[in-house]
Design a protein around this motif. Sequence first.
Motif, PDB file in Angstrom:
ATOM      1  N   GLN A   1      29.561  35.246  38.338  1.00  0.00           N
ATOM      2  CA  GLN A   1      28.731  35.824  39.394  1.00  0.00           C
ATOM      3  C   GLN A   1      29.209  37.237  39.743  1.00  0.00           C
ATOM      4  N   LEU A   2      30.523  37.422  39.824  1.00  0.00           N
ATOM      5  CA  LEU A   2      31.062  38.753  40.110  1.00  0.00           C
ATOM      6  C   LEU A   2      30.627  39.757  39.050  1.00  0.00           C
ATOM      7  N   LEU A   3      30.671  39.347  37.801  1.00  0.00           N
ATOM      8  CA  LEU A   3      30.321  40.241  36.709  1.00  0.00           C
ATOM      9  C   LEU A   3      28.839  40.587  36.724  1.00  0.00           C
ATOM     10  N   THR A   4      27.990  39.581  36.876  1.00  0.00           N
ATOM     11  CA  THR A   4      26.547  39.824  36.779  1.00  0.00           C
ATOM     12  C   THR A   4      25.948  40.430  38.044  1.00  0.00           C
ATOM     13  N   ALA A   5      26.413  40.017  39.213  1.00  0.00           N
ATOM     14  CA  ALA A   5      25.805  40.485  40.459  1.00  0.00           C
ATOM     15  C   ALA A   5      26.522  41.675  41.080  1.00  0.00           C
ATOM     16  N   GLU A   6      27.834  41.778  40.861  1.00  0.00           N
ATOM     17  CA  GLU A   6      28.619  42.810  41.530  1.00  0.00           C
ATOM     18  C   GLU A   6      29.156  43.886  40.577  1.00  0.00           C
ATOM     19  N   GLY A   7      29.091  43.625  39.273  1.00  0.00           N
ATOM     20  CA  GLY A   7      29.640  44.572  38.313  1.00  0.00           C
ATOM     21  C   GLY A   7      31.157  44.584  38.277  1.00  0.00           C
ATOM     22  N   LEU A   8      31.774  43.501  38.757  1.00  0.00           N
ATOM     23  CA  LEU A   8      33.234  43.396  38.772  1.00  0.00           C
ATOM     24  C   LEU A   8      33.692  42.461  37.659  1.00  0.00           C
ATOM     25  N   ASP A   9      34.572  42.952  36.807  1.00  0.00           N
ATOM     26  CA  ASP A   9      35.088  42.158  35.693  1.00  0.00           C
ATOM     27  C   ASP A   9      36.492  41.681  36.050  1.00  0.00           C
ATOM     28  N   VAL A  10      36.569  40.443  36.521  1.00  0.00           N
ATOM     29  CA  VAL A  10      37.858  39.867  36.895  1.00  0.00           C
ATOM     30  C   VAL A  10      38.088  38.644  36.018  1.00  0.00           C
ATOM     31  N   GLN A  11      39.097  38.716  35.185  1.00  0.00           N
ATOM     32  CA  GLN A  11      39.426  37.612  34.295  1.00  0.00           C
ATOM     33  C   GLN A  11      40.510  36.760  34.926  1.00  0.00           C
ATOM     34  N   VAL A  12      40.362  35.442  34.784  1.00  0.00           N
ATOM     35  CA  VAL A  12      41.384  34.505  35.259  1.00  0.00           C
ATOM     36  C   VAL A  12      41.980  33.837  34.023  1.00  0.00           C
ATOM     37  N   LEU A  13      43.258  34.055  33.824  1.00  0.00           N
ATOM     38  CA  LEU A  13      43.974  33.478  32.688  1.00  0.00           C
ATOM     39  C   LEU A  13      44.981  32.472  33.227  1.00  0.00           C
ATOM     40  N   VAL A  14      44.981  31.276  32.638  1.00  0.00           N
ATOM     41  CA  VAL A  14      45.865  30.210  33.117  1.00  0.00           C
ATOM     42  C   VAL A  14      46.958  29.955  32.089  1.00  0.00           C
ATOM     43  N   TYR A  15      48.198  29.938  32.559  1.00  0.00           N
ATOM     44  CA  TYR A  15      49.356  29.686  31.706  1.00  0.00           C
ATOM     45  C   TYR A  15      50.098  28.457  32.212  1.00  0.00           C
ATOM     46  N   ASP A  16      50.665  27.691  31.290  1.00  0.00           N
ATOM     47  CA  ASP A  16      51.493  26.550  31.652  1.00  0.00           C
ATOM     48  C   ASP A  16      52.830  27.080  32.148  1.00  0.00           C
ATOM     49  N   ILE A  17      53.122  26.825  33.395  1.00  0.00           N
ATOM     50  CA  ILE A  17      54.345  27.366  33.997  1.00  0.00           C
ATOM     51  C   ILE A  17      55.604  26.770  33.359  1.00  0.00           C
TER      52      ILE A  17
END
Length: 81
Positions: A57-73
């Motif tokens: 939604q951020l990318l399509t409606a707001e033009g914000l590219d925020v990636q969430v990357l998950v790592y095993d701690i």
Amino acid sequence: MTLDEAIGELGRRISAASPSAVIRVTRVSGEEASIRAYAPAGDEAAIKAATQDFTLQLLTAEGLDVQVLVYDIATSLPPEE
């Protein structure tokens, strides 16, 4: 919505899905950032479920590219802030 507001909201969603997650943010530009969540492997699906639709939604409606990357701690320790 600003990039900082988006990062804050995503941080809240990640923390709700995985209270023990350690979050690190890298800002690439005024409209782009990556959020690295270091969490127990069992929390990965919950984090993705909590953030995936919102990041799209951020990318399509707001033009914000925020990636969430998950790592095993357990295998990838978070870098110092």
